[in-house]
Design a protein around this motif. Structure first.
Motif, PDB file in Angstrom:
ATOM      1  N   LEU A   1      41.883  51.493  39.765  1.00  0.00           N
ATOM      2  CA  LEU A   1      40.953  50.574  39.097  1.00  0.00           C
ATOM      3  C   LEU A   1      40.276  49.536  40.133  1.00  0.00           C
ATOM      4  O   LEU A   1      39.614  48.741  39.962  1.00  0.00           O
ATOM      5  N   VAL A   2      40.758  49.902  41.558  1.00  0.00           N
ATOM      6  CA  VAL A   2      40.015  49.014  42.813  1.00  0.00           C
ATOM      7  C   VAL A   2      39.162  50.063  43.473  1.00  0.00           C
ATOM      8  O   VAL A   2      39.447  51.215  43.954  1.00  0.00           O
ATOM      9  N   SER A   3      37.837  49.651  43.904  1.00  0.00           N
ATOM     10  CA  SER A   3      36.825  50.083  44.638  1.00  0.00           C
ATOM     11  C   SER A   3      36.925  49.345  45.915  1.00  0.00           C
ATOM     12  O   SER A   3      36.921  48.140  45.922  1.00  0.00           O
ATOM     13  N   PRO A   4      36.606  50.039  46.944  1.00  0.00           N
ATOM     14  CA  PRO A   4      36.252  49.788  48.204  1.00  0.00           C
ATOM     15  C   PRO A   4      35.108  48.889  48.119  1.00  0.00           C
ATOM     16  O   PRO A   4      34.227  48.812  47.377  1.00  0.00           O
ATOM     17  N   ALA A   5      34.845  47.982  49.400  1.00  0.00           N
ATOM     18  CA  ALA A   5      33.647  47.175  49.530  1.00  0.00           C
ATOM     19  C   ALA A   5      32.418  47.970  49.473  1.00  0.00           C
ATOM     20  O   ALA A   5      32.611  49.374  49.843  1.00  0.00           O
ATOM     21  N   LEU A   6      31.334  47.580  48.936  1.00  0.00           N
ATOM     22  CA  LEU A   6      29.880  48.033  48.996  1.00  0.00           C
ATOM     23  C   LEU A   6      29.927  49.343  48.272  1.00  0.00           C
ATOM     24  O   LEU A   6      29.410  50.349  48.963  1.00  0.00           O
ATOM     25  N   PRO A   7      30.309  49.375  47.200  1.00  0.00           N
ATOM     26  CA  PRO A   7      30.431  50.545  46.292  1.00  0.00           C
ATOM     27  C   PRO A   7      28.939  50.852  46.017  1.00  0.00           C
ATOM     28  O   PRO A   7      27.931  49.750  45.935  1.00  0.00           O
TER      29      PRO A   7
END
Length: 437
Positions: free
Chosen positions: A193-199
């Motif tokens: 449920l966690v996306s890296p920065a700047l998706p």
């Protein structure tokens, strides 16, 4: 009083002189180092963990930089490209990351003399000296480096080198979500449920965020850019909500200011301020995350807020908390790092984010970047450790000085200059050179 020059020097031996310089990372700074070494006829090899050169820049390619083209091109790289008919068009326009790759970095990586020396899909696991760990001193300066790599086919080998230039950046090592700096307790429960920065909120990652509760964690410009994209998505996709969770009482780095040295950055802050004022972004400030829980398809972030233990529920979390250098790979290298920002100790006072902005960093080169390990240099964003004030122009001058030193040209290596443009080319959270305009 007698002054002693403590600057490390490589003592060249017939063995060392026949070995290449290893460059770790084929991003803007790593490719710049390659261009400078090529100009000086110094053999080198570039190890790039991604499938192609500038893979990290491509990851945030949808994002526009603050800086115009004229401040994003390294002089040595430009000279090399111009030999094959390349020219800089629209020097006053700020490109996206994708344009930076397509129109500059990819052509540079494809130049004769560089293309054949890039090994993509190769991860550098560790750096040491051949046959000796960090505790052994005798003959250390005349012993080749051993760079341990994992090739694309999984094979592990040690590559010998006369010197190592670590330009691996920090994009692949984000800060954890926890306010303590430690890995978040419960992180594995919510990992999906966690996306890296700047998706790419409005592009390839749209389905991940549409119609969902999204929480952006972090107070930098990567966070601001993502927040604005989510506001646009919320207008187009019913049920999309945007929450901005920050540890401090307010996000100083993305607040608009009339005296901001970067017009694009000030504009970004102004847009975020207006979105918050309209209620498009809900701000949860003073939230110090301590752990996470999984609740069905949602994540619960647990933390302290104004003296109370509180829980914030969300469907998706964007980790925009910034980046840190990967130092684990350098455990067998003798480093001299600042205790706080993890930059080279002589460089740290020049880049202290409590004192300097990107436009006030003094020129620096091989001396400030030297470590007790002769012939080893950390350059580019990674050289700044956790300080968020890096410039591409600074990195280009770093590698120019370092490669001059490797060539034995002390005059050029010592003549460090950096002309800082009035509009700046700084990055505020490690993703790239002033990205997030």
């Amino acid at each position: 009083m007698t002054l002693i020059d403590l600057t490390p020097r490589v003592v060249q031996t017939p063995v060392l002189s026949t070995l290449p310089v290893v460059i770790i990372g084929a991003g803007p700074i790593g490719l710049s180092a390659a261009a400078h070494l090529l100009e000086r006829n110094i053999e080198f090899v570039v190890f790039e963990a991604g499938p192609d050169a500038a893979a990290s820049v491509s990851a945030w390619g949808h994002t526009r930089l603050f800086s115009p083209w004229k401040h994003l091109v390294d002089p040595a790289s430009r000279r090399l490209l111009e030999t094959v008919g390349w020219s800089l068009s629209e020097p006053e326009r700020a490109p996206t990351g994708a344009e930076l790759v397509a129109d500059y970095l990819a052509p540079l990586a494809g130049c004769e003399g560089i293309a054949s020396r890039i090994r993509a899909g190769v991860e550098v696991l560790a750096v040491s000296r051949d046959g000796m760990d960090r505790t052994r001193t005798k003959s250390r300066a005349t012993t080749p480096f051993a760079v341990r790599i994992r090739a694309a086919d999984g094979r592990i080998e040690d590559v010998l080198a006369r010197a190592v230039i670590d330009a691996s950046g920090t994009y692949r090592s984000p800060n954890p979500l926890s306010s303590s700096g430690l890995e978040l307790i419960g992180a594995t429960e919510i990992a999906d449920l966690v996306s890296p920065a700047l998706p790419d909120v409005l592009g390839r990652d749209r389905a991940r965020f549409a119609g969902r509760r999204v929480t952006v964690v972090g107070a930098g410009h990567s966070a601001a850019n993502t927040l604005l994209a989510l506001v646009t998505l919320a207008r187009e996709e019913a049920g999309t909500t945007v929450t901005w969770l920050i540890r401090a009482s307010h996000a100083v780095r993305v607040s608009s200011s009339s005296d901001d040295e970067l017009i694009g950055r000030a504009h970004l802050g102004d847009r975020v301020d207006r979105a918050v004022g309209r209620g498009d972004i809900v701000v949860v400030d003073g939230f110090e995350i301590i752990r996470a829980h999984r609740r069905a398809r949602a994540a619960e972030l647990v933390g302290h807020r104004r003296g109370e233990l509180v829980t914030h529920a969300t469907d998706v979390v964007v980790n925009a908390t910034g980046f840190r250098p990967n130092l684990e790979m350098l455990r067998e290298v003798r480093l001299d790092l600042d205790d706080i920002v993890e930059a080279p100790k002589r460089l740290a006072p020049l880049i202290d984010p409590n004192v300097h902005s990107c436009g006030t960093v003094e020129p620096h080169g091989f001396r400030e970047l030297s470590h007790p390990e002769p012939g080893f240099f950390i350059v580019g964003m990674k050289s700044y450790g956790r300080a968020p004030t890096f410039l591409l122009a600074t990195g280009y001058e770093q590698v120019r000085s370092v490669t001059a030193w490797l060539a034995g040209d002390m005059g050029s290596a010592s003549a460090v200059e950096l002309v800082l443009p009035a509009t700046g080319v700084c990055s505020t959270d490690g993703a790239g050179d002033g990205c997030c305009a």
